[in-house]
Design a protein around this motif. Sequence first.
Motif, PDB file in Angstrom:
ATOM      1  N   SER A  50      18.907   7.118  16.699  1.00  0.00           N
ATOM      2  CA  SER A  50      17.527   7.235  17.169  1.00  0.00           C
ATOM      3  C   SER A  50      16.494   6.735  16.159  1.00  0.00           C
ATOM      4  O   SER A  50      15.313   7.017  16.302  1.00  0.00           O
ATOM      5  CB  SER A  50      17.235   8.690  17.546  1.00  0.00           C
ATOM      6  N   LEU A  51      16.925   5.984  15.150  1.00  0.00           N
ATOM      7  CA  LEU A  51      15.963   5.409  14.193  1.00  0.00           C
ATOM      8  C   LEU A  51      15.119   4.342  14.887  1.00  0.00           C
ATOM      9  O   LEU A  51      15.639   3.491  15.597  1.00  0.00           O
ATOM     10  CB  LEU A  51      16.685   4.786  13.005  1.00  0.00           C
ATOM     11  N   THR A  52      13.818   4.419  14.661  1.00  0.00           N
ATOM     12  CA  THR A  52      12.911   3.429  15.240  1.00  0.00           C
ATOM     13  C   THR A  52      12.185   2.699  14.113  1.00  0.00           C
ATOM     14  O   THR A  52      12.235   3.106  12.955  1.00  0.00           O
ATOM     15  CB  THR A  52      11.865   4.117  16.136  1.00  0.00           C
ATOM     16  N   THR A  53      11.496   1.660  14.463  1.00  0.00           N
ATOM     17  CA  THR A  53      10.715   0.918  13.485  1.00  0.00           C
ATOM     18  C   THR A  53       9.638   1.804  12.875  1.00  0.00           C
ATOM     19  O   THR A  53       9.345   1.714  11.685  1.00  0.00           O
ATOM     20  CB  THR A  53      10.061  -0.313  14.160  1.00  0.00           C
ATOM     21  N   ILE A  56      11.186   4.074  10.259  1.00  0.00           N
ATOM     22  CA  ILE A  56      11.505   3.283   9.060  1.00  0.00           C
ATOM     23  C   ILE A  56      10.220   2.974   8.294  1.00  0.00           C
ATOM     24  O   ILE A  56      10.176   3.071   7.065  1.00  0.00           O
ATOM     25  CB  ILE A  56      12.267   2.001   9.441  1.00  0.00           C
ATOM     26  N   PHE A  57       9.153   2.635   9.013  1.00  0.00           N
ATOM     27  CA  PHE A  57       7.870   2.373   8.373  1.00  0.00           C
ATOM     28  C   PHE A  57       7.372   3.608   7.616  1.00  0.00           C
ATOM     29  O   PHE A  57       6.890   3.507   6.481  1.00  0.00           O
ATOM     30  CB  PHE A  57       6.821   1.936   9.403  1.00  0.00           C
ATOM     31  N   LEU A  58       7.465   4.793   8.235  1.00  0.00           N
ATOM     32  CA  LEU A  58       7.014   6.020   7.587  1.00  0.00           C
ATOM     33  C   LEU A  58       7.841   6.326   6.342  1.00  0.00           C
ATOM     34  O   LEU A  58       7.317   6.814   5.337  1.00  0.00           O
ATOM     35  CB  LEU A  58       7.051   7.189   8.565  1.00  0.00           C
ATOM     36  N   VAL A  60       9.305   4.025   4.425  1.00  0.00           N
ATOM     37  CA  VAL A  60       8.847   3.054   3.422  1.00  0.00           C
ATOM     38  C   VAL A  60       7.488   3.486   2.866  1.00  0.00           C
ATOM     39  O   VAL A  60       7.236   3.372   1.665  1.00  0.00           O
ATOM     40  CB  VAL A  60       8.789   1.626   4.019  1.00  0.00           C
ATOM     41  N   LEU A  61       6.622   4.018   3.730  1.00  0.00           N
ATOM     42  CA  LEU A  61       5.315   4.515   3.284  1.00  0.00           C
ATOM     43  C   LEU A  61       5.476   5.644   2.271  1.00  0.00           C
ATOM     44  O   LEU A  61       4.854   5.623   1.201  1.00  0.00           O
ATOM     45  CB  LEU A  61       4.491   4.990   4.485  1.00  0.00           C
ATOM     46  N   ILE A  62       6.321   6.613   2.587  1.00  0.00           N
ATOM     47  CA  ILE A  62       6.522   7.736   1.662  1.00  0.00           C
ATOM     48  C   ILE A  62       7.164   7.258   0.371  1.00  0.00           C
ATOM     49  O   ILE A  62       6.777   7.704  -0.717  1.00  0.00           O
ATOM     50  CB  ILE A  62       7.365   8.854   2.323  1.00  0.00           C
ATOM     51  N   LEU A  63       8.122   6.361   0.461  1.00  0.00           N
ATOM     52  CA  LEU A  63       8.739   5.836  -0.762  1.00  0.00           C
ATOM     53  C   LEU A  63       7.707   5.090  -1.602  1.00  0.00           C
ATOM     54  O   LEU A  63       7.683   5.222  -2.824  1.00  0.00           O
ATOM     55  CB  LEU A  63       9.926   4.941  -0.428  1.00  0.00           C
ATOM     56  N   SER A  64       6.827   4.337  -0.957  1.00  0.00           N
ATOM     57  CA  SER A  64       5.764   3.625  -1.679  1.00  0.00           C
ATOM     58  C   SER A  64       4.793   4.607  -2.335  1.00  0.00           C
ATOM     59  O   SER A  64       4.372   4.401  -3.481  1.00  0.00           O
ATOM     60  CB  SER A  64       4.990   2.715  -0.731  1.00  0.00           C
ATOM     61  N   ILE A  65       4.435   5.655  -1.612  1.00  0.00           N
ATOM     62  CA  ILE A  65       3.547   6.680  -2.172  1.00  0.00           C
ATOM     63  C   ILE A  65       4.181   7.307  -3.399  1.00  0.00           C
ATOM     64  O   ILE A  65       3.539   7.462  -4.448  1.00  0.00           O
ATOM     65  CB  ILE A  65       3.217   7.753  -1.112  1.00  0.00           C
ATOM     66  N   ASN A  66       5.460   7.663  -3.283  1.00  0.00           N
ATOM     67  CA  ASN A  66       6.132   8.320  -4.409  1.00  0.00           C
ATOM     68  C   ASN A  66       6.291   7.386  -5.603  1.00  0.00           C
ATOM     69  O   ASN A  66       6.108   7.802  -6.743  1.00  0.00           O
ATOM     70  CB  ASN A  66       7.488   8.873  -3.967  1.00  0.00           C
ATOM     71  N   PHE A 124       6.464  16.324  11.995  1.00  0.00           N
ATOM     72  CA  PHE A 124       6.081  16.665  10.631  1.00  0.00           C
ATOM     73  C   PHE A 124       5.538  15.464   9.858  1.00  0.00           C
ATOM     74  O   PHE A 124       4.922  15.629   8.812  1.00  0.00           O
ATOM     75  CB  PHE A 124       7.250  17.303   9.871  1.00  0.00           C
ATOM     76  N   TRP A 125       5.752  14.256  10.378  1.00  0.00           N
ATOM     77  CA  TRP A 125       5.169  13.077   9.733  1.00  0.00           C
ATOM     78  C   TRP A 125       3.649  13.165   9.757  1.00  0.00           C
ATOM     79  O   TRP A 125       2.968  12.550   8.935  1.00  0.00           O
ATOM     80  CB  TRP A 125       5.613  11.786  10.419  1.00  0.00           C
ATOM     81  N   LEU A 126       3.107  13.934  10.696  1.00  0.00           N
ATOM     82  CA  LEU A 126       1.651  14.089  10.792  1.00  0.00           C
ATOM     83  C   LEU A 126       1.056  14.772   9.563  1.00  0.00           C
ATOM     84  O   LEU A 126      -0.142  14.678   9.324  1.00  0.00           O
ATOM     85  CB  LEU A 126       1.283  14.860  12.063  1.00  0.00           C
TER      86      LEU A 126
END
Length: 172
Positions: A50-53, A56-58, A60-66, A124-126
């Motif tokens: 059930s992985l969606t784009t 995956i974007f979220l 990458v966003l969290i990894l970039s933030i960290n 919870f991404w919200l």
Amino acid sequence: MPPPQKGKAPTKGAKQILVENAATVNFYRNMALGAASFYAVLTAALYYDSLTTGIIFLNVLILSINIGCYQMMRYISRPIYSDNTQLVDPGLDLNMEGGMGEHVKDIVILSSITHVLAVVSNYFWLLLLLLPIRALWLLWVNILGPWFFQEAPQDTEQDEKKKKRKMRRHHQ
């Protein structure tokens, strides 16, 4: 409970700040890596189909933030040494209350919590929306609010006397 100290509050030494900064950077790096690993393992095992784009974007966003927060903490806590390897400046104290380090650590905590909770539900991404809300709040409280609502400068007694003298000269 010990009685309150009299006089000046004790300050940290440069070497203590240096050691605590290194421990803080490592702790928050490990927190972010742990949350990302937890999410990656459970998502790969349970929700791979059930992985969606968007998901995956979220991620990458969290990894970039960290990564950005980790680099920021390393940069602001970078020590300065003299030519003979004497510690001149230990860098900014990451554990100082109300300092820049506190805000960066809060971002890592929020993103790590979001990453772990996103395993349970994608809603919870919200929680990531709290980042720009907090940034706008800090901007308002520290910069815009005081600027908009500052009182006009009050005339001092000397200014009043100068105005009266000027008015007298002008009328004569």
